[in-house]
Design an enzyme around this catalytic site. Structure first.
Site, PDB file in Angstrom:
ATOM      1  N   GLY A 246      35.206 -31.649  62.269  1.00 63.35           N
ATOM      2  CA  GLY A 246      33.752 -31.584  62.196  1.00 63.35           C
ATOM      3  C   GLY A 246      33.053 -30.985  63.396  1.00 63.35           C
ATOM      4  O   GLY A 246      31.823 -30.853  63.395  1.00 63.35           O
ATOM      5  N   GLY A 282      38.752 -27.745  61.930  1.00 61.09           N
ATOM      6  CA  GLY A 282      38.902 -26.557  61.093  1.00 61.09           C
ATOM      7  C   GLY A 282      37.997 -25.471  61.643  1.00 61.09           C
ATOM      8  O   GLY A 282      38.430 -24.540  62.330  1.00 61.09           O
ATOM      9  N   ARG A 283      36.712 -25.649  61.382  1.00 62.80           N
ATOM     10  CA  ARG A 283      35.706 -24.671  61.793  1.00 62.80           C
ATOM     11  C   ARG A 283      35.778 -24.329  63.278  1.00 62.80           C
ATOM     12  O   ARG A 283      35.601 -23.170  63.664  1.00 62.80           O
ATOM     13  CB  ARG A 283      34.328 -25.252  61.468  1.00 62.80           C
ATOM     14  N   CYS A 351      25.129 -11.362  39.911  1.00 61.92           N
ATOM     15  CA  CYS A 351      23.952 -11.669  39.087  1.00 61.92           C
ATOM     16  C   CYS A 351      23.456 -13.091  39.290  1.00 61.92           C
ATOM     17  O   CYS A 351      23.513 -13.921  38.379  1.00 61.92           O
ATOM     18  CB  CYS A 351      24.283 -11.438  37.618  1.00 61.92           C
ATOM     19  N   TYR A 380      35.630 -21.393  56.110  1.00 58.34           N
ATOM     20  CA  TYR A 380      34.969 -21.584  54.818  1.00 58.34           C
ATOM     21  C   TYR A 380      34.404 -20.264  54.302  1.00 58.34           C
ATOM     22  O   TYR A 380      33.359 -20.219  53.674  1.00 58.34           O
ATOM     23  CB  TYR A 380      33.896 -22.685  54.919  1.00 58.34           C
TER      24      TYR A 380
HETATM   25  C1  PLP Z   1      37.066 -30.673  55.987  1.00 59.06           C
HETATM   26  C2  PLP Z   1      37.771 -31.701  56.762  1.00 59.06           C
HETATM   27  C3  PLP Z   1      38.112 -31.441  58.099  1.00 59.06           C
HETATM   28  C4  PLP Z   1      37.709 -30.202  58.847  1.00 59.06           C
HETATM   29  O1  PLP Z   1      36.339 -30.126  59.072  1.00 59.06           O
HETATM   30  P1  PLP Z   1      35.744 -29.035  60.085  1.00 59.06           P
HETATM   31  O2  PLP Z   1      34.292 -29.267  60.051  1.00 59.06           O
HETATM   32  O3  PLP Z   1      36.109 -27.688  59.558  1.00 59.06           O
HETATM   33  O4  PLP Z   1      36.343 -29.289  61.414  1.00 59.06           O
HETATM   34  C5  PLP Z   1      38.849 -32.409  58.757  1.00 59.06           C
HETATM   35  N1  PLP Z   1      39.235 -33.558  58.149  1.00 59.06           N
HETATM   36  C6  PLP Z   1      38.913 -33.833  56.860  1.00 59.06           C
HETATM   37  C7  PLP Z   1      39.362 -35.097  56.252  1.00 59.06           C
HETATM   38  C8  PLP Z   1      38.166 -32.916  56.138  1.00 59.06           C
HETATM   39  O5  PLP Z   1      37.824 -33.195  54.876  1.00 59.06           O
END
Ligand code: PLP
Length: 436
Positions: A246, A282-283, A351, A380
């Site tokens: 996150g 992730g991000r 569209c 994403y």
């Molecule tokens: C989506 C998700 C992440 C990654 O979130 P980011 O915002 O991309 O870091 C980590 N853990 C869980 C359980 C998720 O669903």
């Protein structure tokens, strides 16, 4: 156009041309066509290492969240740095393993796993199932029993904190579908013996995505730590604290906490806990490591508006239409600073009115065939892309120090219908019509 403190360090103008790691992006567009995602090897590596070293004070595993960018080459690159994986489906688990990520560094999250997926994960000997309901615990227990295995569980608790991000990516409040309330979680631990084939080893939280301040993390981690201590005083030992992902990034004017600040703010809570730490970014790793190259198809003027219509669309990058997300956009050839700029909408050909990348944005003069880079598209982006409007999905390219490598071929029309079948009854119909 480019701020002094430009946030995508390995992407920049050299003279008038926009580069990634010494590769001219115009050349990539020419060689591979558009729309094409381009990722920086160096950025991906550095973002991973930054977070890894920030948490040097504690035994930890970074489990990269595969869903942010699932390309197998990206997974492989991170595996090579020692990174683990956070997966949310059997498909992601398959990718992670194929990319060489060690199973004992893979955690598996998600509110609904199928029996087949659970079986696959058990047979792969993953580190932890992050589970978030009693119904699922029972299912995992049953499947593990059938396979004569023991499943290691990280229970996802719902800390009920507000991550102060977009409603669609807030996951840690009590009204969200995620996690188990603390009271119920405690009851599960107390009765853990009834799950003969489960080992309750971890506590998992994940409070949302694109969180820019440390405060919600501090609040959530504090609750998780209190919970672990409560378990400890009831003779229940926890080995892993998983604080999820996150971490926010810069898209526009955000000033997210840096990896060090994030790590330091959690240190007082994690240091004496005697648990291994798991992180699931992730991000943070991929977001600003990628751009989406797209070509201007045409410029459409009405009395009210000027539309720049490009060859990428919401099926390639859904974030603007899905979350009203902001992405900085730059022309690959820098325009003179004082050359006329106008207020435009930058839109795709799909569209749907929701098919846009920018609305009412001041943008330099561009014309047909100019190439634009949509920034911060590494997370994403491709992983959420679809074939909507029967659009073949984009190519993906990895740039590394002056060289570039195709890591996913552009799809063809043939790919679009590859798995589709015309049953015999319709084939006959076709012949009949043909005879007329
Ligand atoms: C989506 C998700 C992440 C990654 O979130 P980011 O915002 O991309 O870091 C980590 N853990 C869980 C359980 C998720 O669903």
């Amino acid at each position: 156009m480019v701020r002094k403190d430009f946030f995508m360090h390995d992407f920049s103008y050299v003279g008038k041309s926009f580069y990634c790691e010494n590769v001219n992006l115009e050349k990539i567009a020419k060689r591979f066509g558009t729309p094409t995602y381009v990722y920086s090897y160096k950025t991906l590596t550095e973002h991973y290492l930054k977070l890894d070293s920030a948490f040097n004070y504690i035994n930890h595993t970074i489990c990269y969240s595969i869903k942010s960018n699932s390309n197998i080459a990206i997974c492989k690159l991170l595996a090579g740095q020692g990174c683990g994986a956070d997966v949310v489906s059997g498909g992601e688990l398959y990718r992670a393993i194929k990319a060489g990520i060690k199973p004992d560094k893979i955690v598996y999250a998600g509110v609904g796993k199928t029996e087949d997926e659970i079986k696959f994960a058990l047979l792969s000997n993953i580190l932890l199932f992050n589970s978030e309901s009693q119904a699922e615990l029972e299912l995992i227990n049953k499947v593990a029993g059938e396979l004569n295995k023991r499943a290691k569980i990280g229970l996802r608790i719902n800390p009920d904190v507000d991550a102060k991000t977009h409603a669609y990516i807030t996951t840690g409040k009590k009204e969200n579908k995620f996690g188990i309330p603390l009271g119920e979680a405690f009851e599960i631990y107390k009765k853990a013996d009834r799950y003969k084939n489960l080992e309750f080893r971890g506590i998992h939280i994940h409070i949302g995505s694109q969180i820019t301040s440390v405060q919600p993390y501090v609040e959530a981690v504090k609750k998780a730590v209190d919970f672990i201590n409560k378990l400890k005083s009831n003779e229940i030992k926890i080995d892993y604290i998983n604080i999820g992902g996150g971490l926010g990034i810069i898209y526009d004017k955000e000033s997210p906490a840096k990896a060090d600040e994030f790590a330091d703010s959690l240190k007082p809570f994690l240091k004496g806990l005697n648990c291994s730490l798991i992180l699931e970014p992730g991000r943070f790793i991929t977001g600003n490591a990628g751009v989406l190259l797209t070509k201007v198809l045409l410029v459409k003027k009405s009395i009210e508006k000027k539309f720049i219509i490009v060859d990428a669309a919401m099926n390639d990058l859904a974030r603007p239409s899905l979350y009203d997300a902001y992405h900085n956009i730059l022309p690959l050839v820098k325009s003179d600073e004082d050359k006329s700029s106008e207020i435009v909408d930058i839109v795709g050909p799909v569209c749907e009115s929701g098919d846009f990348f920018a609305k009412n944005r001041r943008f330099p003069f561009v014309e047909s065939n100019n190439i634009l880079a949509i920034l911060s598209a590494g997370a994403y982006g491709f992983s959420m892309s679809s074939n909507y409007n029967s659009r073949p999905r984009a190519a993906e390219v990895l740039a590394k120090n002056g060289r570039c490598y195709l890591i996913r071929k552009r799809e063809t029309y043939r790919d679009l219908i590859r798995n589709e079948k015309i049953p015999a009854i319709l084939a006959k119909l076709g012949r009949k019509n043909g005879k007329k």
